[in-house]
Design an enzyme around this catalytic site. Structure first.
Site, mmCIF file in Angstrom:
data_model
loop_
_atom_site.group_PDB
_atom_site.id
_atom_site.type_symbol
_atom_site.label_atom_id
_atom_site.label_comp_id
_atom_site.label_asym_id
_atom_site.label_seq_id
_atom_site.Cartn_x
_atom_site.Cartn_y
_atom_site.Cartn_z
ATOM 1 N N VAL A 58 1.181 6.916 -0.110
ATOM 2 C CA VAL A 58 0.506 5.981 0.782
ATOM 3 C C VAL A 58 -0.933 5.797 0.342
ATOM 4 O O VAL A 58 -1.634 6.780 0.063
ATOM 5 C CB VAL A 58 0.515 6.529 2.231
ATOM 6 C CG1 VAL A 58 -0.137 5.539 3.180
ATOM 7 C CG2 VAL A 58 1.932 6.839 2.676
ATOM 8 N N CYS A 59 -1.343 4.548 0.267
ATOM 9 C CA CYS A 59 -2.738 4.291 -0.075
ATOM 10 C C CYS A 59 -3.525 4.012 1.197
ATOM 11 O O CYS A 59 -3.424 2.935 1.771
ATOM 12 C CB CYS A 59 -2.828 3.083 -1.014
ATOM 13 S SG CYS A 59 -4.529 2.652 -1.339
ATOM 14 N N LEU A 60 -4.229 5.015 1.631
ATOM 15 C CA LEU A 60 -5.067 4.867 2.829
ATOM 16 C C LEU A 60 -6.350 5.612 2.504
ATOM 17 O O LEU A 60 -6.308 6.800 2.177
ATOM 18 C CB LEU A 60 -4.334 5.475 4.032
ATOM 19 C CG LEU A 60 -5.022 5.350 5.392
ATOM 20 C CD1 LEU A 60 -5.112 3.899 5.829
ATOM 21 C CD2 LEU A 60 -4.275 6.161 6.449
ATOM 22 N N LEU A 80 -0.696 -0.202 -4.047
ATOM 23 C CA LEU A 80 0.055 0.895 -4.674
ATOM 24 C C LEU A 80 1.340 0.315 -5.266
ATOM 25 O O LEU A 80 1.816 0.765 -6.290
ATOM 26 C CB LEU A 80 0.409 1.982 -3.654
ATOM 27 C CG LEU A 80 -0.479 3.216 -3.613
ATOM 28 C CD1 LEU A 80 0.171 4.307 -2.781
ATOM 29 C CD2 LEU A 80 -0.817 3.739 -4.973
ATOM 30 N N ASN A 104 0.809 -1.221 0.000
ATOM 31 C CA ASN A 104 0.000 0.000 0.000
ATOM 32 C C ASN A 104 0.843 1.273 0.000
ATOM 33 O O ASN A 104 0.308 2.372 0.158
ATOM 34 C CB ASN A 104 -0.951 0.001 1.208
ATOM 35 C CG ASN A 104 -1.709 -1.302 1.338
ATOM 36 O OD1 ASN A 104 -1.503 -2.052 2.282
ATOM 37 N ND2 ASN A 104 -2.546 -1.592 0.347
#
Ligand SMILES: [Zn+2]
Lengths: 184, 449
Positions: free
Chosen positions: A111-113, A146, A104
């Protein structure tokens, strides 16, 4: 209650007229005040620390996460937080400053959040983001990748993924990518 | 009110579906009176039977009365929040509870009791702190009634309701009715969030609890309360007999009581008892059942009028009713003016007098004592300058050296500061500093400025 609401609308129009006439004074900005508030309510566990390069600029700071369990245990991960004057209408910009192997987080540190983008709401606060970041290290998530290769490794071969995590954290090479040493 | 409510026009016979129990109430609902505002009054069947969703904070002395009154006034959907459990000492006035309920959740027992007695009313209990609920939860109500004994909780819900108001959404606007009692005195007030004087505007109506200086407690206690406060604040912190003080745990109170007793003996002070210890530690205000009944009745009548538009309610012109039964009986209803510089509902920073020669530490301590602030753990910033942050730890350490500095070294006369405190809920304070004396700069390099 309708009556009260129409009174309210009338009052609002008058207030706007006042503002247009320039009666408002310069004040502590709402974004700064909100960040201050979020910071003063932070309850960081011992696995996380903040660092402010300039304590007078609270819109910019670093966060260090040292997971004490999970596959990333033993690592030390650095993030930067950059908050705009539009906060909390706009989410903070958060980046990982190291090149790490994580489904991620991409090699540039993005950052994939969900709450950093699509699911951000002004009612959320910095604490929610920080908790979310920590969670990424406890439960890396293959369904929202990601770093696609890392995500694919996690999905297809969990044990292999774990080995890759260990070797990348030690500064090793995984699939021709050399990663930064992040062990404490 | 010495006269019964008179309604004009013919009083309709109740329809066959309506229980005779609601007949009188329904007459008031269906027939306009001389003070009814014709613009908003709705006598339709739907309006008469489908009263609004209402939220009650507190199921204690006031809360029991409020729940009973609302149910008997025809409110059908009620939520109640209270985190407390029933103590045997509540039973003398909190009449929805029985001996067998001791130890149970107040909200749950109260809801069940009223639902059983008043058919057709639904009461949803929430056994938690009001702060545990989010904005979405509060958005579902049309009216909120507080019967709380804590100023902190009132300020929290007040700032939350002010913050909810969205000009594009009429449903975001929720009148707040607040009742409070202390002995023979009490008040009821109605707040239209952002429109009229709010609880924060009226904070000076509550004097802060008189605190005894720590040095008195530490060195020269004179009263039994001083010994108890000493045990509470100092002995506990030093010895930490349990990880966290729980005011409702008899073992913890007993520990404090014994410490206070020993201290009192040392200073020849008498009067330390277990119940006094409990009273001081929990800051218990004496409650009189009848005062609760009077204030709750007033709050619920206002709720009924706001919900039905049957008669003008408190809130617009006059918004505050004080009641005093201390010296015979006296009531006074007036308009408490909204403060333009209210830190919650006003836009402007509030003026704050400060001596620039105080250290930042002294200034922060003074914020806790000022009636207009009453802050416990404030963090302070000026625009572009962080004076002191209580959290996170790294920022606290970085800004701690400022505590020794003088206020005048950190900010200028007229500067604005932002003050945040976790106890404030969603709203923050802005103050414009007004120096009360000339700032004397510390001597450097032998030159005085
Ligand atoms: Zn206000």
């Amino acid at each position: 209650m309708l009556k009260i609401w129409s009174m309210k609308q009338k009052q609002q129009q008058d207030a706007n007229a006042d503002a247009a006439a320039g009666t408002r004074k310069k004040k502590v900005t709402a974004a700064q005040l909100r960040v201050q508030k979020d910071l003063s309510e932070l309850a960081l566990p011992s696995t996380m620390k903040t660092e402010f390069p300039d304590p007078d600029d609270i819109l910019y700071f670093n966060l260090t996460i040292e997971p004490d369990e999970g596959m990333y245990k033993g690592g030390r991960f650095h993030f930067t937080f950059a908050i705009s004057q539009n906060f909390p209408h706009e989410a903070p910009k958060v980046k990982c400053t190291q090149k790490i192997y994580h489904p991620n987080i991409d090699l540039e540190g993005n950052v994939c959040l969900n709450i950093l983008r699509e699911d951000w709401k002004p009612v959320l606060n910095l604490n929610a983001i920080i908790v979310g970041l920590q969670f990424l290290f406890l439960e890396p998530n293959a369904s929202d990748p990601l770093n696609k290769e890392a995500a694919e490794d996690l999905r297809s071969n969990r044990e292999g993924f774990k080995r890759n995590v260990r070797s990348s954290m030690g500064g090793g090479t995984v699939k021709n990518q050399t990663f930064e040493r992040v062990l404490k | 009110m010495s006269q019964p409510v008179m309604v004009s026009g013919t009083i309709l016979a109740p329809s066959s579906t309506m229980a005779t129990r609601w007949q009188y109430l329904d007459n008031v609902r269906r027939n306009s009176g001389p003070f009814t505002d014709p613009d908003v009054f709705d006598a339709s069947e739907a309006a008469a039977t489908n009263m609004e969703q209402i939220n009650v904070f507190g199921a204690g002395g006031l809360g029991c009365e409020i729940l009973k009154n609302l149910a008997l006034s025809g409110f059908k959907k009620i939520h109640v929040i209270d985190m407390d459990t029933i103590d045997v000492s509540n039973l003398n006035r909190q009449f929805l509870f029985r001996q067998s309920d001791v130890g149970e959740s107040k909200a749950e027992v109260a809801a069940k009791f009223v639902e059983k007695r008043v058919k057709g009313v639904s009461i949803t209990p929430h056994n938690c702190k009001i702060q545990d609920k989010d904005e979405d939860f509060y958005m579902q109500f049309t009216l909120v009634i507080c019967g709380l004994d804590s100023i902190e909780a009132r300020r929290w819900i007040n700032s939350t309701l002010v913050d909810l108001v969205d000009m594009n959404n009429p449903d975001s606007f929720k009148p707040l009715i607040d009742g409070g009692t202390e002995g023979f005195k009490g008040q009821s007030r109605v707040i239209y969030p952002t429109m009229t004087s709010c609880i924060e505007c009226q904070l000076d109506m509550h004097a802060p609890r008189a605190a005894v200086p720590l040095c008195t407690l530490a060195t020269i206690p004179r009263q039994p309360e001083h010994c108890i406060e000493w045990a509470h604040i100092m002995a506990w912190e030093q010895e930490k007999p349990f990880p966290k003080l729980d005011n409702d745990d008899p073992e913890h109170i007993t520990w404090l009581y014994k410490k206070a007793l020993a201290r009192a003996a040392e200073f020849n002070i008498t009067g330390v008892t277990y119940s006094l210890t409990q009273g001081v530690v929990k800051n218990i205000i004496p409650a009189i059942a009848s005062t609760n009944a009077i204030i709750a009745a007033s709050c619920c009548n206002e709720a009924f009028k706001i919900a039905t538009n049957a008669n003008p309610a408190l809130g617009g012109e006059e918004n505050y009713m004080m009641y005093s039964g201390n010296d015979s009986i006296y009531t006074y209803t007036f308009k408490h003016e909204k403060k333009d510089d209210c830190p919650v509902c006003g836009n402007m920073a509030k003026n704050l007098d400060v001596d620039p020669n105080l250290t930042l530490q002294e200034f922060i301590e003074s914020l806790a004592a000022r009636p207009e602030a009453q802050l416990k753990k404030p963090s302070i910033r000026a625009e572009g300058r962080t004076l002191y942050m209580q959290s996170p730890e790294s920022l606290r350490l970085q800004t701690a050296p400022n505590l020794e500095k003088k206020v005048g070294d950190l900010v200028g006369n007229g500067d604005e500061i932002g003050v945040t405190d976790p106890s404030l809920g969603r709203v923050d304070f802005k103050f414009r500093l007004k120096f009360t004396s000339e700032f004397v700069k510390a001597e450097t390099n032998g030159h005085a400025k």
